[in-house]
Design a protein around this motif. Structure first.
Motif, mmCIF file in Angstrom:
data_model
loop_
_atom_site.group_PDB
_atom_site.id
_atom_site.type_symbol
_atom_site.label_atom_id
_atom_site.label_comp_id
_atom_site.label_asym_id
_atom_site.label_seq_id
_atom_site.Cartn_x
_atom_site.Cartn_y
_atom_site.Cartn_z
ATOM 1 N N PHE A 1 4.542 -6.700 -7.255
ATOM 2 C CA PHE A 1 3.739 -5.201 -6.669
ATOM 3 C C PHE A 1 3.629 -4.440 -8.017
ATOM 4 O O PHE A 1 3.195 -4.029 -8.524
ATOM 5 C CB PHE A 1 4.984 -4.709 -5.617
ATOM 6 C CG PHE A 1 4.313 -2.891 -4.971
ATOM 7 C CD1 PHE A 1 3.650 -3.799 -4.002
ATOM 8 C CD2 PHE A 1 4.590 -1.894 -5.671
ATOM 9 C CE1 PHE A 1 3.115 -2.861 -3.225
ATOM 10 C CE2 PHE A 1 4.336 -0.857 -5.309
ATOM 11 C CZ PHE A 1 3.197 -1.113 -3.482
ATOM 12 N N GLY A 2 5.294 -4.195 -8.398
ATOM 13 C CA GLY A 2 5.413 -3.786 -10.011
ATOM 14 C C GLY A 2 3.868 -3.643 -10.985
ATOM 15 O O GLY A 2 3.228 -3.100 -11.613
ATOM 16 N N GLN A 3 3.632 -5.358 -10.919
ATOM 17 C CA GLN A 3 2.559 -5.503 -12.056
ATOM 18 C C GLN A 3 0.989 -5.390 -11.373
ATOM 19 O O GLN A 3 0.126 -4.815 -12.123
ATOM 20 C CB GLN A 3 2.797 -6.906 -11.612
ATOM 21 C CG GLN A 3 3.760 -7.833 -13.005
ATOM 22 C CD GLN A 3 3.890 -9.385 -12.769
ATOM 23 O OE1 GLN A 3 2.422 -9.417 -13.233
ATOM 24 N NE2 GLN A 3 5.436 -9.417 -12.591
ATOM 25 N N LEU A 4 1.215 -4.858 -9.967
ATOM 26 C CA LEU A 4 -0.039 -4.932 -9.622
ATOM 27 C C LEU A 4 -0.084 -3.257 -9.807
ATOM 28 O O LEU A 4 -1.433 -2.600 -9.717
ATOM 29 C CB LEU A 4 -0.013 -4.585 -7.696
ATOM 30 C CG LEU A 4 -0.545 -6.811 -7.143
ATOM 31 C CD1 LEU A 4 -0.498 -6.736 -5.938
ATOM 32 C CD2 LEU A 4 -1.723 -7.230 -7.808
ATOM 33 N N ALA A 5 0.064 -2.712 -9.688
ATOM 34 C CA ALA A 5 0.934 -0.754 -9.986
ATOM 35 C C ALA A 5 0.169 -1.126 -11.058
ATOM 36 O O ALA A 5 -0.331 0.128 -11.519
ATOM 37 C CB ALA A 5 2.096 -0.706 -9.242
ATOM 38 N N TYR A 6 0.835 -1.661 -11.993
ATOM 39 C CA TYR A 6 0.611 -1.084 -13.376
ATOM 40 C C TYR A 6 -0.551 -1.551 -13.843
ATOM 41 O O TYR A 6 -1.431 -0.567 -14.704
ATOM 42 C CB TYR A 6 1.384 -1.843 -14.150
ATOM 43 C CG TYR A 6 1.025 -1.357 -15.571
ATOM 44 C CD1 TYR A 6 1.718 -0.777 -16.481
ATOM 45 C CD2 TYR A 6 0.221 -2.920 -15.915
ATOM 46 C CE1 TYR A 6 1.786 -0.531 -17.944
ATOM 47 C CE2 TYR A 6 -0.154 -2.669 -17.797
ATOM 48 C CZ TYR A 6 0.760 -1.529 -18.385
ATOM 49 O OH TYR A 6 -0.218 -1.407 -19.630
ATOM 50 N N HIS A 7 -1.667 -2.175 -12.995
ATOM 51 C CA HIS A 7 -2.815 -2.825 -13.530
ATOM 52 C C HIS A 7 -3.576 -0.985 -12.934
ATOM 53 O O HIS A 7 -4.663 -0.607 -13.510
ATOM 54 C CB HIS A 7 -2.973 -3.979 -12.480
ATOM 55 C CG HIS A 7 -4.686 -3.659 -12.039
ATOM 56 N ND1 HIS A 7 -5.214 -4.588 -13.489
ATOM 57 C CD2 HIS A 7 -5.229 -3.789 -10.839
ATOM 58 C CE1 HIS A 7 -6.736 -4.735 -12.948
ATOM 59 N NE2 HIS A 7 -6.438 -4.183 -11.627
ATOM 60 N N TYR A 8 -3.639 -0.490 -11.811
ATOM 61 C CA TYR A 8 -4.112 0.242 -10.736
ATOM 62 C C TYR A 8 -3.621 1.040 -11.568
ATOM 63 O O TYR A 8 -4.631 2.508 -11.975
ATOM 64 C CB TYR A 8 -3.585 0.268 -9.382
ATOM 65 C CG TYR A 8 -4.245 -0.330 -8.612
ATOM 66 C CD1 TYR A 8 -5.533 -0.986 -8.666
ATOM 67 C CD2 TYR A 8 -3.902 -1.738 -8.106
ATOM 68 C CE1 TYR A 8 -6.395 -1.802 -7.901
ATOM 69 C CE2 TYR A 8 -4.473 -2.753 -7.064
ATOM 70 C CZ TYR A 8 -5.299 -2.608 -7.434
ATOM 71 O OH TYR A 8 -5.882 -4.068 -6.567
ATOM 72 N N LEU A 9 -2.445 2.025 -12.305
ATOM 73 C CA LEU A 9 -2.154 3.139 -12.852
ATOM 74 C C LEU A 9 -2.685 3.040 -14.242
ATOM 75 O O LEU A 9 -3.298 4.443 -14.751
ATOM 76 C CB LEU A 9 -0.737 3.385 -13.923
ATOM 77 C CG LEU A 9 0.040 4.165 -13.923
ATOM 78 C CD1 LEU A 9 -0.679 5.561 -13.527
ATOM 79 C CD2 LEU A 9 1.928 4.437 -13.722
#
Length: 284
Positions: free
Chosen positions: A12-20
């Motif tokens: 989830f953190g990796q996905l969030a970083y991608h969008y941020l």
């Protein structure tokens, strides 16, 4: 403005970083991770800080100079209780007087009878008591939680389940993107009930048949029969019992939630189930 993502090396953190990093400069992103080497491999250019939910002082150091935080909940079952871990994070946020925190919680945590909701509710109360501006991101079920159901249906053209009831399945990436939309929002709500349309396993099976263009037999079993099915598939009894328990929140009605918050914050319709299932199968 400095934006931080906790537990960033998790999926989830990796996905969030991608969008941020699509919305703000990488230099303004603080990545907080327990595994510093993995973080360096994943997040080149970001401000990477080592910290552990078990260690309040490390979290306090990690939040230094941070303005807005995506607080991703920990995995339960570790040596330190999750409510203690999360209190450490809240205390560290308060010590740094962050301007906003978005926390990944559980669907209707204040009303749910699910055992999974209890630690989240404790954390919600801690955030409210902290006096910090916050948003509670009450996530329903990730479609990826159903990999056993999905892969069995796709590979064997037959799959099963035991839980009655419905869940608001949506892709994990959609929940992660929504979390980032809240993190950067100028006027976030205090509570979001993030959910896809409520569907049952029969509907999920029909969507899987559409995604695969195959006829798939979907069988409802008792809980005991389902555990036996998992065991026949090669799982030890204890592991089969644990996997079967993942359907409990659906059976007890904890995930049968009607809300448009997820689609609203994304500003678009959610990915239809057949398309979402094909996406999952294509990447696995």
């Amino acid at each position: 403005m400095k934006y931080a993502i906790t537990a960033a090396t998790g999926h989830f953190g990796q996905l969030a970083y991608h969008y941020l990093q699509e919305l703000v400069a990488v230099k303004d992103i603080v990545v907080i991770a327990r595994n510093i080497e993995k973080a360096r491999e994943l997040f080149a250019g970001a401000d990477i800080r080592e910290a552990d939910y078990d260690d309040k002082s490390s979290m306090t150091r990690a939040f230094s100079g941070v303005d807005r935080v995506l607080f991703i909940s920990s995995q339960p079952g570790g040596p330190v209780p999750r409510e203690t871990q999360h209190q450490n994070v809240v205390d560290a946020l308060v010590a740094n007087n962050v301007s906003f925190v978005a926390y990944t919680s559980f669907a209707q945590a204040d009303k749910s009878i699910s055992a999974l909701a209890s630690d989240h509710l404790v954390t919600e109360h801690a955030l409210v008591a902290s006096g910090l501006p916050y948003s509670l991101l009450r996530n329903n079920w990730y479609l990826e939680n159903e990999m056993g159901f999905i892969t069995a249906g796709a590979s064997q053209h037959a799959t099963s389940y035991w839980a009655s009831g419905r869940a608001g399945w949506a892709l994990e990436r959609e929940y992660a993107e929504a979390a980032i939309k809240v993190l950067v929002s100028d006027s976030p709500k205090a509570i979001y009930e993030f959910s896809g349309p409520a569907n049952d396993y029969e509907s999920l099976g029909l969507a899987l048949a559409q995604a695969t263009q195959e006829k798939i037999t979907v069988t409802k079993e008792t809980l005991a029969e389902y555990v036996t099915t998992l065991e026949k598939g090669g799982l030890p009894h204890d592991l089969a019992t644990m996997f079967a328990s993942f359907q409990s929140p659906i059976d007890e009605g904890s995930l049968a939630i009607i809300s448009t918050d997820l689609a609203d914050i994304l500003g678009r319709d959610l990915t239809p189930l057949p398309t979402a299932l094909k996406e999952i199968l294509d990447r696995n």
